[in-house]
Design a protein around this motif. Structure first.
Motif, PDB file in Angstrom:
ATOM      1  N   PRO A 100       0.799  -1.243   0.000  1.00 41.78           N
ATOM      2  CA  PRO A 100       0.000   0.000   0.000  1.00 41.78           C
ATOM      3  C   PRO A 100       0.822   1.280   0.000  1.00 41.78           C
ATOM      4  O   PRO A 100       0.485   2.230  -0.721  1.00 41.78           O
ATOM      5  CB  PRO A 100      -0.830  -0.138   1.279  1.00 41.78           C
ATOM      6  N   MET A 101       1.904   1.349   0.776  1.00 39.65           N
ATOM      7  CA  MET A 101       2.657   2.592   0.857  1.00 39.65           C
ATOM      8  C   MET A 101       3.323   2.958  -0.475  1.00 39.65           C
ATOM      9  O   MET A 101       3.118   4.061  -0.986  1.00 39.65           O
ATOM     10  CB  MET A 101       3.687   2.527   1.984  1.00 39.65           C
ATOM     11  N   PRO A 102       4.115   2.078  -1.098  1.00 38.16           N
ATOM     12  CA  PRO A 102       4.674   2.454  -2.397  1.00 38.16           C
ATOM     13  C   PRO A 102       3.606   2.627  -3.468  1.00 38.16           C
ATOM     14  O   PRO A 102       3.794   3.412  -4.401  1.00 38.16           O
ATOM     15  CB  PRO A 102       5.637   1.314  -2.731  1.00 38.16           C
ATOM     16  N   ALA A 103       2.486   1.921  -3.347  1.00 40.52           N
ATOM     17  CA  ALA A 103       1.401   2.125  -4.315  1.00 40.52           C
ATOM     18  C   ALA A 103       0.888   3.553  -4.246  1.00 40.52           C
ATOM     19  O   ALA A 103       0.689   4.209  -5.269  1.00 40.52           O
ATOM     20  CB  ALA A 103       0.267   1.134  -4.053  1.00 40.52           C
ATOM     21  N   ARG A 104       0.681   4.055  -3.036  1.00 42.07           N
ATOM     22  CA  ARG A 104       0.195   5.433  -2.862  1.00 42.07           C
ATOM     23  C   ARG A 104       1.203   6.440  -3.421  1.00 42.07           C
ATOM     24  O   ARG A 104       0.841   7.427  -4.065  1.00 42.07           O
ATOM     25  CB  ARG A 104      -0.045   5.684  -1.386  1.00 42.07           C
ATOM     26  N   ALA A 105       2.496   6.174  -3.208  1.00 44.58           N
ATOM     27  CA  ALA A 105       3.519   7.136  -3.595  1.00 44.58           C
ATOM     28  C   ALA A 105       3.888   7.063  -5.071  1.00 44.58           C
ATOM     29  O   ALA A 105       4.214   8.078  -5.682  1.00 44.58           O
ATOM     30  CB  ALA A 105       4.772   6.919  -2.747  1.00 44.58           C
ATOM     31  N   LEU A 106       3.825   5.867  -5.658  1.00 41.00           N
ATOM     32  CA  LEU A 106       4.402   5.675  -6.986  1.00 41.00           C
ATOM     33  C   LEU A 106       3.394   5.383  -8.081  1.00 41.00           C
ATOM     34  O   LEU A 106       3.597   5.769  -9.232  1.00 41.00           O
ATOM     35  CB  LEU A 106       5.406   4.512  -6.945  1.00 41.00           C
ATOM     36  N   LEU A 107       2.334   4.678  -7.734  1.00 41.75           N
ATOM     37  CA  LEU A 107       1.463   4.120  -8.764  1.00 41.75           C
ATOM     38  C   LEU A 107       0.784   5.166  -9.647  1.00 41.75           C
ATOM     39  O   LEU A 107       0.765   5.012 -10.876  1.00 41.75           O
ATOM     40  CB  LEU A 107       0.419   3.213  -8.099  1.00 41.75           C
ATOM     41  N   PRO A 108       0.195   6.234  -9.101  1.00 45.12           N
ATOM     42  CA  PRO A 108      -0.510   7.178  -9.985  1.00 45.12           C
ATOM     43  C   PRO A 108       0.383   7.741 -11.100  1.00 45.12           C
ATOM     44  O   PRO A 108      -0.005   7.737 -12.272  1.00 45.12           O
ATOM     45  CB  PRO A 108      -0.977   8.275  -9.022  1.00 45.12           C
ATOM     46  N   ALA A 109       1.564   8.218 -10.737  1.00 43.84           N
ATOM     47  CA  ALA A 109       2.432   8.822 -11.745  1.00 43.84           C
ATOM     48  C   ALA A 109       2.967   7.786 -12.726  1.00 43.84           C
ATOM     49  O   ALA A 109       3.052   8.036 -13.938  1.00 43.84           O
ATOM     50  CB  ALA A 109       3.595   9.544 -11.065  1.00 43.84           C
ATOM     51  N   VAL A 110       3.318   6.601 -12.232  1.00 40.19           N
ATOM     52  CA  VAL A 110       3.925   5.586 -13.099  1.00 40.19           C
ATOM     53  C   VAL A 110       2.904   5.046 -14.102  1.00 40.19           C
ATOM     54  O   VAL A 110       3.181   4.932 -15.303  1.00 40.19           O
ATOM     55  CB  VAL A 110       4.518   4.449 -12.245  1.00 40.19           C
ATOM     56  N   VAL A 111       1.712   4.693 -13.628  1.00 44.36           N
ATOM     57  CA  VAL A 111       0.711   4.151 -14.549  1.00 44.36           C
ATOM     58  C   VAL A 111       0.224   5.236 -15.515  1.00 44.36           C
ATOM     59  O   VAL A 111      -0.020   4.967 -16.700  1.00 44.36           O
ATOM     60  CB  VAL A 111      -0.459   3.525 -13.770  1.00 44.36           C
ATOM     61  N   ALA A 112       0.096   6.467 -15.046  1.00 41.09           N
ATOM     62  CA  ALA A 112      -0.287   7.560 -15.949  1.00 41.09           C
ATOM     63  C   ALA A 112       0.720   7.701 -17.084  1.00 41.09           C
ATOM     64  O   ALA A 112       0.343   7.915 -18.249  1.00 41.09           O
ATOM     65  CB  ALA A 112      -0.408   8.864 -15.168  1.00 41.09           C
ATOM     66  N   GLU A 113       2.009   7.582 -16.774  1.00 43.69           N
ATOM     67  CA  GLU A 113       3.037   7.663 -17.811  1.00 43.69           C
ATOM     68  C   GLU A 113       2.943   6.484 -18.767  1.00 43.69           C
ATOM     69  O   GLU A 113       3.087   6.646 -19.984  1.00 43.69           O
ATOM     70  CB  GLU A 113       4.419   7.723 -17.165  1.00 43.69           C
ATOM     71  N   ARG A 114       2.688   5.285 -18.243  1.00 45.19           N
ATOM     72  CA  ARG A 114       2.539   4.119 -19.110  1.00 45.19           C
ATOM     73  C   ARG A 114       1.350   4.295 -20.054  1.00 45.19           C
ATOM     74  O   ARG A 114       1.418   3.956 -21.235  1.00 45.19           O
ATOM     75  CB  ARG A 114       2.336   2.846 -18.268  1.00 45.19           C
ATOM     76  N   LEU A 115       0.237   4.818 -19.542  1.00 40.32           N
ATOM     77  CA  LEU A 115      -0.936   5.037 -20.393  1.00 40.32           C
ATOM     78  C   LEU A 115      -0.652   6.056 -21.484  1.00 40.32           C
ATOM     79  O   LEU A 115      -1.198   5.986 -22.581  1.00 40.32           O
ATOM     80  CB  LEU A 115      -2.118   5.497 -19.537  1.00 40.32           C
ATOM     81  N   ARG A 116       0.227   7.010 -21.164  1.00 46.11           N
ATOM     82  CA  ARG A 116       0.556   8.042 -22.148  1.00 46.11           C
ATOM     83  C   ARG A 116       1.431   7.495 -23.262  1.00 46.11           C
ATOM     84  O   ARG A 116       1.177   7.734 -24.438  1.00 46.11           O
ATOM     85  CB  ARG A 116       1.253   9.217 -21.465  1.00 46.11           C
ATOM     86  N   VAL A 117       2.472   6.757 -22.900  1.00 42.39           N
ATOM     87  CA  VAL A 117       3.448   6.330 -23.904  1.00 42.39           C
ATOM     88  C   VAL A 117       3.102   4.980 -24.527  1.00 42.39           C
ATOM     89  O   VAL A 117       3.581   4.665 -25.621  1.00 42.39           O
ATOM     90  CB  VAL A 117       4.873   6.274 -23.300  1.00 42.39           C
ATOM     91  N   ALA A 118       2.303   4.155 -23.839  1.00 46.63           N
ATOM     92  CA  ALA A 118       1.975   2.821 -24.366  1.00 46.63           C
ATOM     93  C   ALA A 118       0.513   2.492 -24.062  1.00 46.63           C
ATOM     94  O   ALA A 118       0.216   1.666 -23.209  1.00 46.63           O
ATOM     95  CB  ALA A 118       2.904   1.764 -23.750  1.00 46.63           C
ATOM     96  N   PRO A 119      -0.413   3.142 -24.751  1.00 47.56           N
ATOM     97  CA  PRO A 119      -1.830   2.927 -24.459  1.00 47.56           C
ATOM     98  C   PRO A 119      -2.309   1.509 -24.730  1.00 47.56           C
ATOM     99  O   PRO A 119      -3.348   1.099 -24.207  1.00 47.56           O
ATOM    100  CB  PRO A 119      -2.535   3.948 -25.367  1.00 47.56           C
ATOM    101  N   GLU A 120      -1.577   0.729 -25.522  1.00 48.53           N
ATOM    102  CA  GLU A 120      -1.981  -0.644 -25.803  1.00 48.53           C
ATOM    103  C   GLU A 120      -1.498  -1.628 -24.736  1.00 48.53           C
ATOM    104  O   GLU A 120      -1.899  -2.788 -24.745  1.00 48.53           O
ATOM    105  CB  GLU A 120      -1.456  -1.068 -27.176  1.00 48.53           C
ATOM    106  N   ALA A 121      -0.636  -1.184 -23.851  1.00 46.70           N
ATOM    107  CA  ALA A 121      -0.166  -2.054 -22.771  1.00 46.70           C
ATOM    108  C   ALA A 121      -1.198  -2.075 -21.642  1.00 46.70           C
ATOM    109  O   ALA A 121      -1.704  -1.038 -21.241  1.00 46.70           O
ATOM    110  CB  ALA A 121       1.177  -1.566 -22.242  1.00 46.70           C
TER     111      ALA A 121
END
Length: 303
Positions: A100-121
């Motif tokens: 939970p702790m690293p998810a709160r700190a890291l997940l929003p920005a990391v997944v948002a970047e993945r959706l931006r650069v690789a929408p098919e992933a």
């Protein structure tokens, strides 16, 4: 030499324990599946299934063979996936876990970047504590997970790759009594997520009314802290919005404390291209958080 096709027949029959249904799943005739299993039994020199009028049952030797065959088939699937993607992280599916702790700190920005650069992933994320994530890793339900260092794991020994360090903090609401003085003898509720393997610092333990309240939802932890006199043991990285808007504050600490955050995977599993890409993004996000905190510390220090 064993063939993957024969092992697929073995595992499918073990799942169904019915020749007709297993044959239908495999797109074979029942007689063809029966011949395949008989040939495999002859090749191995053992009976894999008991067959009688009541149905089909695995023998002890068959159960062990199925367990090994399932691992081989999973590894073959991983190999095919990696070869098909041809080392590209722009498509495919990855399922991973985060505490939970690293998810709160890291997940929003990391997944948002993945959706931006690789929408098919496709990203499938399971948020649990370290022990639950370890169990999911062993059964192959996730490819890797991110968790604080310090939790105990059973064999097999995992591959552990440190992503970075998270500062540990005592976080309270704005206007909390401890922000204005030491409050001798006063005690307060303590909040935390499970954080397996990370003990409470002594200065928090000395202030604690009773056992910590363990809550895994970080949005709730932040809201409860802002609405009470509780002390939240967490990382500033997991409370950046609330610290930035001033609704929450960090208590001064006697000395800086950090916990390592690492990526855990199985040695026998090669990382997928998507996993490698995510690992780079996670490291970059932690570096960005560290730079932001250092910048805030410089700005807050006397000139």
């Amino acid at each position: 030499m064993l063939h993957l096709r024969s092992l697929t027949h073995l595992v499918t029959l073990a799942e169904r324990l019915n020749f007709a249904r297993a044959a239908e799943d495999l797109g074979l005739s029942q007689s063809a599946l029966s011949r395949s299993i008989q040939a495999l039994e002859r090749q191995l020199g053992m009976t894999l299934f008991d067959r009688d009028r009541s149905g089909v049952a695995l023998t002890p030797q068959g159960a062990r063979a199925v367990a090994r065959a399932a691992i081989l088939l999973a590894d073959a699937e991983d190999c095919e996936r990696e070869l098909t993607l041809n080392a590209s992280a722009d498509a495919g599916r990855v399922r991973f876990g985060m505490a939970p702790m690293p998810a709160r700190a890291l997940l929003p920005a990391v997944v948002a970047e993945r959706l931006r650069v690789a929408p098919e992933a496709v990203n499938e994320v399971v948020v649990r504590d370290g022990d639950a994530l370890w169990a999911l890793l062993l059964t192959g339900e996730i490819e890797f997970f991110v968790c604080n260092e310090g939790f105990a794991f059973d064999t097999p020994t995992p591959r552990v790759e440190r992503l970075g360090l998270f500062p540990l903090s005592a976080i309270v609401r704005a206007g909390h009594p401890l922000l204005h003085g030491d409050c001798p003898g006063a005690t307060f509720p303590v909040l935390r997520s499970s954080w397996t393997g990370v003990p409470l610092p002594r200065e928090i333990g000395e202030r604690m009314e009773c056992a910590p309240n363990v809550i895994e939802d970080f949005g709730s932890l932040a809201a409860i802290t802002a609405a009470s006199d509780a002390i939240w043991f967490s990382s500033s990285y997991a409370a950046l919005p609330e610290l930035a808007d001033g609704s929450l504050c960090q208590l001064p600490h006697r000395e800086p404390r950090h916990v390592g955050v690492s990526l855990y995977s199985l040695e026998r599993r090669s990382p997928s291209p998507l996993a490698r890409s995510l690992k780079q993004l996670l490291r970059a996000r932690i570096r960005a958080l560290t730079r932001a905190q250092d910048g805030e510390a410089v700005a807050a220090s006397p000139v």
